[in-house]
Design a protein around this motif. Sequence first.
Motif, PDB file in Angstrom:
ATOM      1  N   LEU A  12     -38.651 -57.194 -47.800  1.00 24.80           N
ATOM      2  CA  LEU A  12     -38.405 -55.836 -47.335  1.00 24.80           C
ATOM      3  C   LEU A  12     -37.018 -55.707 -46.716  1.00 24.80           C
ATOM      4  O   LEU A  12     -36.305 -54.728 -46.968  1.00 24.80           O
ATOM      5  N   ALA A  13     -36.611 -56.683 -45.940  1.00 23.24           N
ATOM      6  CA  ALA A  13     -35.274 -56.646 -45.338  1.00 23.24           C
ATOM      7  C   ALA A  13     -34.191 -56.716 -46.409  1.00 23.24           C
ATOM      8  O   ALA A  13     -33.219 -55.951 -46.372  1.00 23.24           O
ATOM      9  N   ALA A  14     -34.361 -57.600 -47.383  1.00 23.03           N
ATOM     10  CA  ALA A  14     -33.369 -57.715 -48.452  1.00 23.03           C
ATOM     11  C   ALA A  14     -33.322 -56.434 -49.280  1.00 23.03           C
ATOM     12  O   ALA A  14     -32.240 -55.936 -49.610  1.00 23.03           O
ATOM     13  N   GLY A  15     -34.477 -55.892 -49.601  1.00 25.17           N
ATOM     14  CA  GLY A  15     -34.517 -54.646 -50.365  1.00 25.17           C
ATOM     15  C   GLY A  15     -33.877 -53.497 -49.620  1.00 25.17           C
ATOM     16  O   GLY A  15     -33.172 -52.672 -50.210  1.00 25.17           O
ATOM     17  N   THR A  16     -34.107 -53.451 -48.320  1.00 30.34           N
ATOM     18  CA  THR A  16     -33.519 -52.393 -47.506  1.00 30.34           C
ATOM     19  C   THR A  16     -31.996 -52.508 -47.488  1.00 30.34           C
ATOM     20  O   THR A  16     -31.289 -51.521 -47.655  1.00 30.34           O
ATOM     21  N   LEU A  24     -28.222 -43.184 -49.239  1.00 29.65           N
ATOM     22  CA  LEU A  24     -27.930 -42.512 -47.973  1.00 29.65           C
ATOM     23  C   LEU A  24     -26.473 -42.062 -47.922  1.00 29.65           C
ATOM     24  O   LEU A  24     -26.174 -40.972 -47.429  1.00 29.65           O
ATOM     25  N   ALA A  25     -25.573 -42.886 -48.444  1.00 31.67           N
ATOM     26  CA  ALA A  25     -24.157 -42.500 -48.479  1.00 31.67           C
ATOM     27  C   ALA A  25     -23.948 -41.306 -49.404  1.00 31.67           C
ATOM     28  O   ALA A  25     -23.170 -40.394 -49.091  1.00 31.67           O
ATOM     29  N   LEU A  55     -41.402 -47.336 -52.207  1.00 29.74           N
ATOM     30  CA  LEU A  55     -42.419 -48.271 -52.684  1.00 29.74           C
ATOM     31  C   LEU A  55     -42.352 -49.603 -51.948  1.00 29.74           C
ATOM     32  O   LEU A  55     -43.376 -50.264 -51.772  1.00 29.74           O
ATOM     33  N   MET A  56     -41.170 -49.996 -51.516  1.00 26.82           N
ATOM     34  CA  MET A  56     -41.019 -51.294 -50.851  1.00 26.82           C
ATOM     35  C   MET A  56     -41.807 -51.371 -49.541  1.00 26.82           C
ATOM     36  O   MET A  56     -42.663 -52.242 -49.392  1.00 26.82           O
ATOM     37  N   PRO A  57     -41.544 -50.479 -48.572  1.00 24.37           N
ATOM     38  CA  PRO A  57     -42.341 -50.575 -47.347  1.00 24.37           C
ATOM     39  C   PRO A  57     -43.799 -50.200 -47.576  1.00 24.37           C
ATOM     40  O   PRO A  57     -44.695 -50.724 -46.901  1.00 24.37           O
TER      41      PRO A  57
END
Length: 106
Positions: A12-16, A24-25, A55-57
């Motif tokens: 999850l951290a890597a995907g984020t 977001l940019a 989908l990740m979180p």
Amino acid sequence: MNGNPTYHAIALAAGTLLVLPAPLAILTGWTPRGLRGRQLAARPYAWAVLCLYTLMPLNALPRMLDASAETVMACTVLGFVFIAAAVGCFIQAERTARRAGPKQVA
């Protein structure tokens, strides 16, 4: 059933870190070089990627919290709603790009 929560947290951290910054940019006004001729289509692309990021979180958090099989299945089913929303955003981006006309090459 849910596996090691450490692996889910790392994924999850890597995907984020890999997926979240670009959409977001784009939503804050930046346009990637590949979409410069299609600025109007950039926002739907960003929303589509955010829907797919969701989908990740949605997959990792219930497993990290060792939720019941029913909860994990409910989150999986909810993921299909976000997949459908992403498909809709991709279709909207394609229609917007076609309406804007061919890309001008300098």
